[in-house]
Design an enzyme around this catalytic site. Structure first.
Site, mmCIF file in Angstrom:
data_model
loop_
_atom_site.group_PDB
_atom_site.id
_atom_site.type_symbol
_atom_site.label_atom_id
_atom_site.label_comp_id
_atom_site.label_asym_id
_atom_site.label_seq_id
_atom_site.Cartn_x
_atom_site.Cartn_y
_atom_site.Cartn_z
ATOM 1 N N CYS A 47 33.681 34.609 47.681
ATOM 2 C CA CYS A 47 34.689 35.290 48.497
ATOM 3 C C CYS A 47 35.724 35.990 47.610
ATOM 4 C CB CYS A 47 35.440 34.301 49.391
ATOM 5 S SG CYS A 47 34.426 33.019 50.123
ATOM 6 N N ASP A 48 36.140 35.336 46.519
ATOM 7 C CA ASP A 48 37.324 35.808 45.786
ATOM 8 C C ASP A 48 37.043 36.299 44.369
ATOM 9 O OD1 ASP A 48 38.788 35.048 48.005
ATOM 10 O OD2 ASP A 48 39.093 33.016 47.264
ATOM 11 N N CYS B 196 36.054 29.326 46.609
ATOM 12 C CA CYS B 196 34.909 30.179 46.945
ATOM 13 C C CYS B 196 34.849 31.401 46.032
ATOM 14 C CB CYS B 196 35.000 30.610 48.416
ATOM 15 S SG CYS B 196 33.656 31.700 48.895
#
Ligand code: FAD
Ligand code: NAP
Length: 323
Positions: free
Chosen positions: A139-140, A136
């Site tokens: 997300c990261d 992701c």
């Protein structure tokens, strides 16, 4: 505290399919319960711009899902933060057990549990998951400011992840096992015109390597699928974007599935192999896998559940009258 709740229709999943089913079932006065699961809002909550949702030239995925949830709630869907751990579809009312301890019983069920990221299954991928290996970018990605990263895959997700990562990373190498992408042409155009992105064609990820203390990625080794030659790419992050698998664990032994776990539905319908159990969205769709098609199937499932319940009521009416 354990609870028992009965509903006409239990909707499992809170992606576009689940929320749309909630809107239609509520407007049919079925007073549905919708259980959100571990990812409230579904897959679109881990992306940024969505550019193909009709009515919005561009909308942020998480915003779109907040609007869908509000819509479902406002028309009467009882949205519950819980995760279904098991279902019993062998008799009606159907039963679903929630992680909260609640037992849900329902005359009809709409399964909308969607899909989850697939992994390559390498030991080194597993070792560095959460420590440089991710599925992701939204997300990261932030953690890779000024660093080099690689993205594995050649579909829409891989290309979108690569483009997104250029906001942070100094260089993004996309490693794909073939010599052409399956991503949409418009995304390919953006990818090929981005100076920070390099392609490594015809390569398969062999290994992620890095340090043990602290645990962290230092690079990857990829194998040329035509020559067998190994290329080593130093990098700090490795994003796996090789597609998604249907989340059918709950029902894989009870319902007919195919193509690696997708729930089988009747042609032009969301009806599964058990009457009263309907399936919608990515859980059942191995072809289109889009937000709009999932929402469409959520609508179909609610309309079909309504028809099923009214037929059930008609069937039961003479028995009730005789009592
Ligand atoms: P999902 O969105 O997968 O939602 C599944 C839901 O089921 C989740 O809420 C989850 O919590 C719930 N659930 C699962 N198991 C349980 C359980 N045991 N109990 C209770 N609930 C459970 N499509 C587009 O059309 N346009 C795009 O731009 C686009 N971009 C994307 C970007 C990314 C990074 C990804 C991964 C996908 C993208 N897609 C896009 C595809 C789109 O997100 C999916 O097609 C769509 O979300 C599928 O909707 P769904 O409702 O079937 O399931
Ligand atoms: P996908 O379309 O299935 O693509 C997966 C990619 O990973 C393919 O390029 C595939 O290679 C590669 N791959 C699969 N298994 C692999 C393995 N074991 N090793 C190496 N590579 C592997 O998956 P996706 O990109 O996640 O998209 C899923 C669905 O969501 C699609 O329907 C997509 O359209 C939709 N989506 C839409 C948008 C959008 O509309 N903007 C954005 C994201 C996702 P091959 O090409 O060789 O098969």
């Amino acid at each position: 505290m354990s609870d028992n709740i009965h509903t006409n229709v239990l909707i499992i999943g809170s992606g576009p399919a689940g929320y749309t089913a909630g809107v239609y079932a509520s407007r049919a006065m079925l007073e549905p319960i919708l259980v959100q699961g571990i990812q409230p809002g579904g897959q679109l909550t881990i992306t940024t711009e969505v550019e193909n949702w009709p009515g919005d030239t561009e909308v942020q995925g998480p915003d779109l899902m907040i609007r869908m949830e509000s819509h479902a709630r406002e028309v009467g869907t009882n949205v519950i933060a819980d995760i279904i751990l098991s279902v019993d579809l062998s008799k009606r009312p159907f039963t679903a057990i929630g992680d909260s301890g609640t037992t849900y019983t329902a005359d009809a069920i709409i399964l909308a549990t969607g899909a989850q990221a697939r992994w390559l299954g390498l030991d080194s991928e597993e070792k560095f998951k959460g420590f440089g290996v991710s599925a992701c970018a939204t997300c990261d990605g932030f953690f890779y400011r000024g660093k080099d990263v690689v993205v594995i895959g050649g579909g829409n997700t891989a290309v979108e992840e690569a483009l997104f990562l250029t906001k942070f990373a100094s260089k993004v190498t996309v490693i794909h096992r073939r010599d052409e992408l399956r991503a949409e042409k418009i995304l390919q155009h953006r990818l090929f015109n981005n100076d920070k992105i390099e392609m490594l064609w015809d390569h398969q990820l062999e290994e992620v390597y890095g340090s043990d203390e602290p645990l962290g990625v230092e690079g990857v080794r990829a194998k040329n699928v035509k020559t067998g030659e190994i290329t080593e790419i130093p990098c700090s992050g490795c994003f796996i974007a090789i597609g998604h698998a249907p989340s059918s664990e709950l029902v894989k032994d009870a319902l007919e599935t195919h193509m690696g776990g997708y729930v089988v539905t009747a042609p032009d319908s969301t009806a599964t192999s058990i009457p009263g159990v309907f399936a919608a969205g990515d859980l059942t769709d191995h072809i289109y896998r889009q937000a709009v098609t999932s929402a469409g199937m959520g609508c179909m499932a609610a309309l079909e559940a309504e028809k099923f319940l009214s037929e059930l009521e008609t069937e039961n009416a003479p028995a009730k009258a005789a009592e």
